[in-house]
Scaffold this active site. Structure first.
Site, mmCIF file in Angstrom:
data_model
loop_
_atom_site.group_PDB
_atom_site.id
_atom_site.type_symbol
_atom_site.label_atom_id
_atom_site.label_comp_id
_atom_site.label_asym_id
_atom_site.label_seq_id
_atom_site.Cartn_x
_atom_site.Cartn_y
_atom_site.Cartn_z
ATOM 1 N N PHE A 11 37.680 -37.415 -25.080
ATOM 2 C CA PHE A 11 38.007 -38.829 -25.270
ATOM 3 C C PHE A 11 37.353 -39.392 -26.541
ATOM 4 O O PHE A 11 38.041 -39.864 -27.454
ATOM 5 C CB PHE A 11 37.591 -39.570 -23.989
ATOM 6 C CG PHE A 11 37.296 -41.006 -24.146
ATOM 7 C CD1 PHE A 11 38.289 -41.880 -24.600
ATOM 8 C CD2 PHE A 11 36.041 -41.517 -23.830
ATOM 9 C CE1 PHE A 11 38.014 -43.232 -24.735
ATOM 10 C CE2 PHE A 11 35.765 -42.862 -23.961
ATOM 11 C CZ PHE A 11 36.748 -43.718 -24.422
ATOM 12 N N ILE A 12 36.033 -39.288 -26.652
ATOM 13 C CA ILE A 12 35.371 -39.827 -27.855
ATOM 14 C C ILE A 12 35.725 -38.963 -29.069
ATOM 15 O O ILE A 12 36.010 -39.464 -30.149
ATOM 16 C CB ILE A 12 33.829 -39.905 -27.676
ATOM 17 C CG1 ILE A 12 33.471 -40.810 -26.492
ATOM 18 C CG2 ILE A 12 33.159 -40.418 -28.944
ATOM 19 C CD1 ILE A 12 31.966 -40.933 -26.211
ATOM 20 N N ASP A 31 36.716 -27.041 -28.708
ATOM 21 C CA ASP A 31 36.749 -27.626 -27.352
ATOM 22 C C ASP A 31 37.213 -26.553 -26.370
ATOM 23 O O ASP A 31 38.127 -25.784 -26.686
ATOM 24 C CB ASP A 31 37.742 -28.798 -27.354
ATOM 25 C CG ASP A 31 37.485 -29.764 -26.211
ATOM 26 O OD1 ASP A 31 37.253 -30.947 -26.506
ATOM 27 O OD2 ASP A 31 37.521 -29.358 -25.032
ATOM 28 N N ASN A 32 36.613 -26.530 -25.198
ATOM 29 C CA ASN A 32 37.063 -25.536 -24.209
ATOM 30 C C ASN A 32 38.143 -26.107 -23.278
ATOM 31 O O ASN A 32 38.574 -25.437 -22.339
ATOM 32 C CB ASN A 32 35.881 -24.978 -23.392
ATOM 33 C CG ASN A 32 35.267 -26.018 -22.467
ATOM 34 O OD1 ASN A 32 35.702 -27.163 -22.440
ATOM 35 N ND2 ASN A 32 34.269 -25.608 -21.712
ATOM 36 N N LEU A 76 29.601 -33.354 -29.444
ATOM 37 C CA LEU A 76 29.978 -34.182 -28.290
ATOM 38 C C LEU A 76 30.268 -33.341 -27.055
ATOM 39 O O LEU A 76 30.365 -33.872 -25.949
ATOM 40 C CB LEU A 76 31.230 -35.007 -28.620
ATOM 41 C CG LEU A 76 31.148 -35.962 -29.816
ATOM 42 C CD1 LEU A 76 32.529 -36.560 -30.115
ATOM 43 C CD2 LEU A 76 30.160 -37.087 -29.544
ATOM 44 N N ALA A 117 25.138 -35.949 -29.275
ATOM 45 C CA ALA A 117 25.429 -37.041 -28.337
ATOM 46 C C ALA A 117 24.486 -36.978 -27.153
ATOM 47 O O ALA A 117 24.307 -35.944 -26.527
ATOM 48 C CB ALA A 117 26.865 -36.932 -27.842
ATOM 49 N N TYR A 154 21.919 -34.636 -15.120
ATOM 50 C CA TYR A 154 22.634 -34.937 -16.367
ATOM 51 C C TYR A 154 21.684 -35.612 -17.363
ATOM 52 O O TYR A 154 21.595 -35.219 -18.527
ATOM 53 C CB TYR A 154 23.840 -35.829 -16.052
ATOM 54 C CG TYR A 154 24.630 -36.254 -17.250
ATOM 55 C CD1 TYR A 154 25.109 -35.311 -18.160
ATOM 56 C CD2 TYR A 154 24.913 -37.591 -17.496
ATOM 57 C CE1 TYR A 154 25.848 -35.694 -19.267
ATOM 58 C CE2 TYR A 154 25.647 -37.991 -18.596
ATOM 59 C CZ TYR A 154 26.107 -37.041 -19.479
ATOM 60 O OH TYR A 154 26.831 -37.430 -20.567
ATOM 61 N N LYS A 158 20.350 -34.156 -21.059
ATOM 62 C CA LYS A 158 20.567 -34.878 -22.313
ATOM 63 C C LYS A 158 19.236 -35.264 -22.967
ATOM 64 O O LYS A 158 19.113 -35.277 -24.192
ATOM 65 C CB LYS A 158 21.450 -36.101 -22.045
ATOM 66 C CG LYS A 158 22.919 -35.722 -21.926
ATOM 67 C CD LYS A 158 23.407 -35.266 -23.273
ATOM 68 C CE LYS A 158 24.634 -34.446 -23.273
ATOM 69 N NZ LYS A 158 24.959 -33.909 -24.607
#
Ligand code: UDP
Length: 346
Positions: A11-12, A31-32, A76, A117, A154, A158
């Site tokens: 999305f981003i 991207d996977n 990201l 990110a 999560y 991060k």
């Protein structure tokens, strides 16, 4: 400039690709397609400065090959979405930590400016547990719950990504920025992984009840994805931003109850708003945070601007996109199928 965007079909990532391409840059998305999809970048299939490689950030050789010739990295790719994290904890932890290690090793090898990110999740429950705290500032504390509560995994992954990014910056002089995104929303976001805005809009347009979890008095600061990608671009063009952490958020909080009402009004529907206990939505022992409001001082001082687009603009854009998508997927509409081969991964 050649950008590698990991999570570039997300999305981003897809909005960032649009933004960078519009400025004349080259974009190679990696991207996977786990939560990203070819749909989000379908409009770029024939773009001569865009390429896609389908691969996983845990596969370092594939990532290295894609990074070859790139000037900058925006990392990201991550396992995101509260629902997904609760359902796939091993995948979340592995992808988010190992993937970032790989990105930073590659950034180090070529000394590539890199933005990693992160998320406002890292603050955890700080606003409700630390006295005299009204907003969340980058240098402020973070408070997480027990390791037995999966949600916090999560935030922890991060936070680890941030530590690692900052360590590469200070120890090896790799130009790294960590960016904490606050509830980024906008067109192309899917509600499949629990995100509230697309979920509410989808429910309202389908004539279903809007499901508010808990008492709905918890607040969030919703940030338009177009603001977020402009900030990412500005940060990467600001030398003083490297080696540091930034909030990326629009600072006006809204309660989830108010959000549900606004979605109902703006979709012109009269669907019921239903309150669902957290246990029912996420399972036993789930912990949510009541508030999450960013302090935007540091970002403003560094790049001279901050996300401003209001909730109305966000909802207008999300609703318009969701309506268009519903039309496209109606039984009468022709089905367009696209494969990864349609993207020139040269
Ligand atoms: N939420 C909700 N209904 C939904 C999805 C989410 O009420 O269908 C709530 C969720 O419990 C949280 C807020 O909306 O309090 C934002 O959830 P989201 O998963 O979008 O982001 P979070 O801020 O939790 O990462």
């Amino acid at each position: 400039m050649r950008y590698l965007i990991t999570g570039g079909a997300g999305f981003i990532g897809s909005h960032l690709a649009d933004h960078l391409l519009a400025q004349g840059h080259h974009v190679h998305a990696f991207d996977n397609l786990s939560t990203g999809s070819l749909d989000t970048i379908a409009h770029l299939a024939d773009h001569e400065r865009f390429a896609l490689t389908v691969g996983d950030v845990c596969d370092k050789p594939a990532l290295e090959e894609t990074a070859d010739g790139c000037d900058r990295i925006v990392h990201l790719a991550a396992a995101v979405g509260v629902k997904r994290i609760l359902e796939h904890p091993v995948e979340t932890i592995t992808t988010n930590v190992r993937g970032t290690e790989h990105v930073l090793e590659i950034a180090h090898a070529h000394m590539l400016p890199t933005l990693v990110a992160s998320t406002s999740e890292v603050y955890g429950k700080a606003l409700e547990t630390v006295d005299d705290l009204d907003t969340l500032a980058e240098e402020g504390p973070w408070v997480l719950g027990a390791t037995s509560k999966r949600r916090w995994a999560y935030a922890c992954t991060k936070a680890m990504d941030e530590f690692l990014g900052l360590a590469y910056a200070s120890e090896y002089n790799v130009p790294v920025i960590a960016a904490r995104f606050f509830n980024t929303v906008g067109p192309r976001q899917t509600g499949q992984y629990g995100m509230v805005v697309p979920s509410f809009v989808k429910q309202a347009l389908a004539g279903e009840s809007i499901t508010v979890y808990g008492d709905g008095r918890q607040t969030r600061c919703f940030t338009h994805v177009l603001d977020a990608v402009e900030v990412v671009d500005a940060l990467m063009n600001t030398e003083a931003a490297y080696g540091d952490v930034f909030n990326i958020g629009q600072p006006n909080p809204v309660s989830i109850n108010t959000l549900a009402e606004r979605v109902r009004e703006m979709t012109g529907t009269d669907v019921p708003i239903e309150h669902v206990p957290y246990e029912e939505a996420y399972g036993e022992g789930f912990e949510d945070m009541r508030r999450r409001t960013p302090d935007m001082t540091k970002l403003e001082q560094t790049i001279g601007t901050r996300p401003e687009r209001a909730l109305e603009t966000i909802l207008n854009d999300v609703i318009a996109h969701a309506r268009e998508k519903r039309q496209r997927s109606s039984p009468q509409a022709p089905v367009a199928s696209l494969t990864a081969d349609a993207f020139n991964a040269a």
